[in-house]
Design a protein around this motif. Sequence first.
Motif, PDB file in Angstrom:
ATOM      1  N   ARG A 166       0.832  -1.212   0.000  1.00 63.41           N
ATOM      2  CA  ARG A 166       0.000   0.000   0.000  1.00 63.41           C
ATOM      3  C   ARG A 166       0.865   1.261   0.000  1.00 63.41           C
ATOM      4  O   ARG A 166       0.555   2.240  -0.686  1.00 63.41           O
ATOM      5  CB  ARG A 166      -0.926  -0.014   1.219  1.00 63.41           C
ATOM      6  CG  ARG A 166      -2.031  -1.068   1.138  1.00 63.41           C
ATOM      7  CD  ARG A 166      -3.072  -0.829   2.220  1.00 63.41           C
ATOM      8  NE  ARG A 166      -2.507  -0.975   3.546  1.00 63.41           N
ATOM      9  CZ  ARG A 166      -2.469  -2.122   4.215  1.00 63.41           C
ATOM     10  NH1 ARG A 166      -2.961  -3.228   3.679  1.00 63.41           N
ATOM     11  NH2 ARG A 166      -1.950  -2.187   5.429  1.00 63.41           N
ATOM     12  N   ARG A 167       1.919   1.238   0.796  1.00 63.92           N
ATOM     13  CA  ARG A 167       2.822   2.395   0.836  1.00 63.92           C
ATOM     14  C   ARG A 167       3.432   2.662  -0.530  1.00 63.92           C
ATOM     15  O   ARG A 167       3.478   3.807  -1.007  1.00 63.92           O
ATOM     16  CB  ARG A 167       3.907   2.147   1.874  1.00 63.92           C
ATOM     17  CG  ARG A 167       5.012   3.192   1.908  1.00 63.92           C
ATOM     18  CD  ARG A 167       5.983   2.885   3.041  1.00 63.92           C
ATOM     19  NE  ARG A 167       7.137   3.754   3.016  1.00 63.92           N
ATOM     20  CZ  ARG A 167       8.257   3.490   2.336  1.00 63.92           C
ATOM     21  NH1 ARG A 167       8.351   2.365   1.632  1.00 63.92           N
ATOM     22  NH2 ARG A 167       9.276   4.327   2.355  1.00 63.92           N
ATOM     23  N   GLN A 168       3.880   1.610  -1.183  1.00 62.13           N
ATOM     24  CA  GLN A 168       4.482   1.781  -2.496  1.00 62.13           C
ATOM     25  C   GLN A 168       3.455   2.259  -3.510  1.00 62.13           C
ATOM     26  O   GLN A 168       3.763   3.058  -4.404  1.00 62.13           O
ATOM     27  CB  GLN A 168       5.098   0.450  -2.959  1.00 62.13           C
ATOM     28  CG  GLN A 168       5.931   0.554  -4.223  1.00 62.13           C
ATOM     29  CD  GLN A 168       7.135   1.473  -4.038  1.00 62.13           C
ATOM     30  OE1 GLN A 168       7.781   1.452  -3.005  1.00 62.13           O
ATOM     31  NE2 GLN A 168       7.427   2.272  -5.049  1.00 62.13           N
ATOM     32  N   GLU A 169       2.198   1.770  -3.355  1.00 62.57           N
ATOM     33  CA  GLU A 169       1.139   2.210  -4.253  1.00 62.57           C
ATOM     34  C   GLU A 169       0.892   3.707  -4.105  1.00 62.57           C
ATOM     35  O   GLU A 169       0.767   4.430  -5.103  1.00 62.57           O
ATOM     36  CB  GLU A 169      -0.142   1.432  -3.950  1.00 62.57           C
ATOM     37  CG  GLU A 169      -1.322   1.827  -4.827  1.00 62.57           C
ATOM     38  CD  GLU A 169      -2.587   1.089  -4.427  1.00 62.57           C
ATOM     39  OE1 GLU A 169      -3.610   1.278  -5.092  1.00 62.57           O
ATOM     40  OE2 GLU A 169      -2.542   0.351  -3.432  1.00 62.57           O
ATOM     41  N   GLN A 170       0.820   4.176  -2.851  1.00 60.72           N
ATOM     42  CA  GLN A 170       0.608   5.607  -2.626  1.00 60.72           C
ATOM     43  C   GLN A 170       1.779   6.432  -3.162  1.00 60.72           C
ATOM     44  O   GLN A 170       1.585   7.504  -3.749  1.00 60.72           O
ATOM     45  CB  GLN A 170       0.411   5.872  -1.131  1.00 60.72           C
ATOM     46  CG  GLN A 170      -0.870   5.264  -0.571  1.00 60.72           C
ATOM     47  CD  GLN A 170      -0.986   5.421   0.928  1.00 60.72           C
ATOM     48  OE1 GLN A 170      -0.077   5.962   1.568  1.00 60.72           O
ATOM     49  NE2 GLN A 170      -2.080   4.950   1.502  1.00 60.72           N
ATOM     50  N   ILE A 171       2.982   5.919  -2.972  1.00 63.72           N
ATOM     51  CA  ILE A 171       4.153   6.620  -3.499  1.00 63.72           C
ATOM     52  C   ILE A 171       4.089   6.697  -5.024  1.00 63.72           C
ATOM     53  O   ILE A 171       4.362   7.746  -5.629  1.00 63.72           O
ATOM     54  CB  ILE A 171       5.444   5.924  -3.042  1.00 63.72           C
ATOM     55  CG1 ILE A 171       5.638   6.098  -1.528  1.00 63.72           C
ATOM     56  CG2 ILE A 171       6.660   6.470  -3.788  1.00 63.72           C
ATOM     57  CD1 ILE A 171       6.807   5.325  -0.968  1.00 63.72           C
ATOM     58  N   ASN A 172       3.692   5.589  -5.644  1.00 64.79           N
ATOM     59  CA  ASN A 172       3.615   5.575  -7.101  1.00 64.79           C
ATOM     60  C   ASN A 172       2.546   6.545  -7.607  1.00 64.79           C
ATOM     61  O   ASN A 172       2.750   7.246  -8.612  1.00 64.79           O
ATOM     62  CB  ASN A 172       3.308   4.161  -7.586  1.00 64.79           C
ATOM     63  CG  ASN A 172       4.465   3.208  -7.348  1.00 64.79           C
ATOM     64  OD1 ASN A 172       5.595   3.631  -7.170  1.00 64.79           O
ATOM     65  ND2 ASN A 172       4.180   1.920  -7.310  1.00 64.79           N
ATOM     66  N   ILE A 173       1.385   6.573  -6.897  1.00 60.91           N
ATOM     67  CA  ILE A 173       0.321   7.487  -7.315  1.00 60.91           C
ATOM     68  C   ILE A 173       0.789   8.935  -7.187  1.00 60.91           C
ATOM     69  O   ILE A 173       0.592   9.764  -8.091  1.00 60.91           O
ATOM     70  CB  ILE A 173      -0.949   7.233  -6.487  1.00 60.91           C
ATOM     71  CG1 ILE A 173      -1.538   5.860  -6.838  1.00 60.91           C
ATOM     72  CG2 ILE A 173      -1.980   8.326  -6.738  1.00 60.91           C
ATOM     73  CD1 ILE A 173      -2.707   5.458  -5.967  1.00 60.91           C
ATOM     74  N   ALA A 174       1.399   9.256  -6.024  1.00 64.36           N
ATOM     75  CA  ALA A 174       1.885  10.620  -5.817  1.00 64.36           C
ATOM     76  C   ALA A 174       2.951  10.996  -6.840  1.00 64.36           C
ATOM     77  O   ALA A 174       2.958  12.101  -7.391  1.00 64.36           O
ATOM     78  CB  ALA A 174       2.437  10.767  -4.401  1.00 64.36           C
TER      79      ALA A 174
END
Length: 302
Positions: A191-199
């Motif tokens: 989830r953290r990596q997903e949020q980083i990728n989205i940002a």
Amino acid sequence: MEIAIVLFVIAVIFVSQSIKVVPQQHAWVVERLGKYNGTLTPGLNFLMPFIDKVAYKHVLKEIPLDIPSQVCITRDNTQLQVDGILYFQVTDAMRASYGSSNYITAISQLAQTTLRSVIGRLELDKTFEERAIINSQVVQAIDEAALNWGVKVLRYEIKDLTPPKEILHAMQQQITAEREKRALIAASEGRRQEQINIATGEREAFIARSEGEKQAVINNAQGQAASILAVAQANAEAIERVAAAIRLPGGEQAVQLKVAEKALEAYSRVAADATTTLIVPGNMTEVSALLSSAMKMIQTPQ
């Protein structure tokens, strides 16, 4: 006839007692009148009948020895059911014959006691992690003692380590909890990596849009500047041409004629407009002079 048969039997017994054929990878220990006399090597060997005898026969091949299962107690007072297998080889037939009454039993017992001692210095978790260390320590301890027995210990392998059922159940729960923990950590990292990728994607998209808008503004400004420059260059060229035309013969008269025509057109439009009040200049001689000059230039033959 009977004597011949007796002599033949004696000869057969004599030959069987004096000739010995030793197989490959074997060693036979010979005693003469009860005392060690020598070791027969593979091949054909001769003995003195009724004086020499083969007392011991040894196999020089590598021999696997199954060590019986036993209960060992670890450093943290946990019982383990341990069994293993030992590999050894006879290197000195004479010592193997006279160094111990039963070197196989001696090796097996020494392996068991050494294993209990080694495991007793380790905690339960370490016994599963450090099998190689346990095996090497057992081999080292047995090999030092087995030198006097004419035996070389090659390696020792633990076949199975079995803790009690309660310990197995607790270990299984611990493994399950550890796996669940790793799964939760992996999910949170995802989830953290997903949020980083989205940002990161949004930031890159914003930068790309701003760069596009910036380039559009630059292109528009460059287009307007080019347009203004083109108009200015056209005006400059027109002015240069007009100036050049004025300097030619008759150029000044042409300019005066053009001005007079524009003046007449202007006065005509003003006079034609009923709603417009026409203000006549105070010095009408200038206007008439301008008009007469224009008319003369028009009437002048070309």
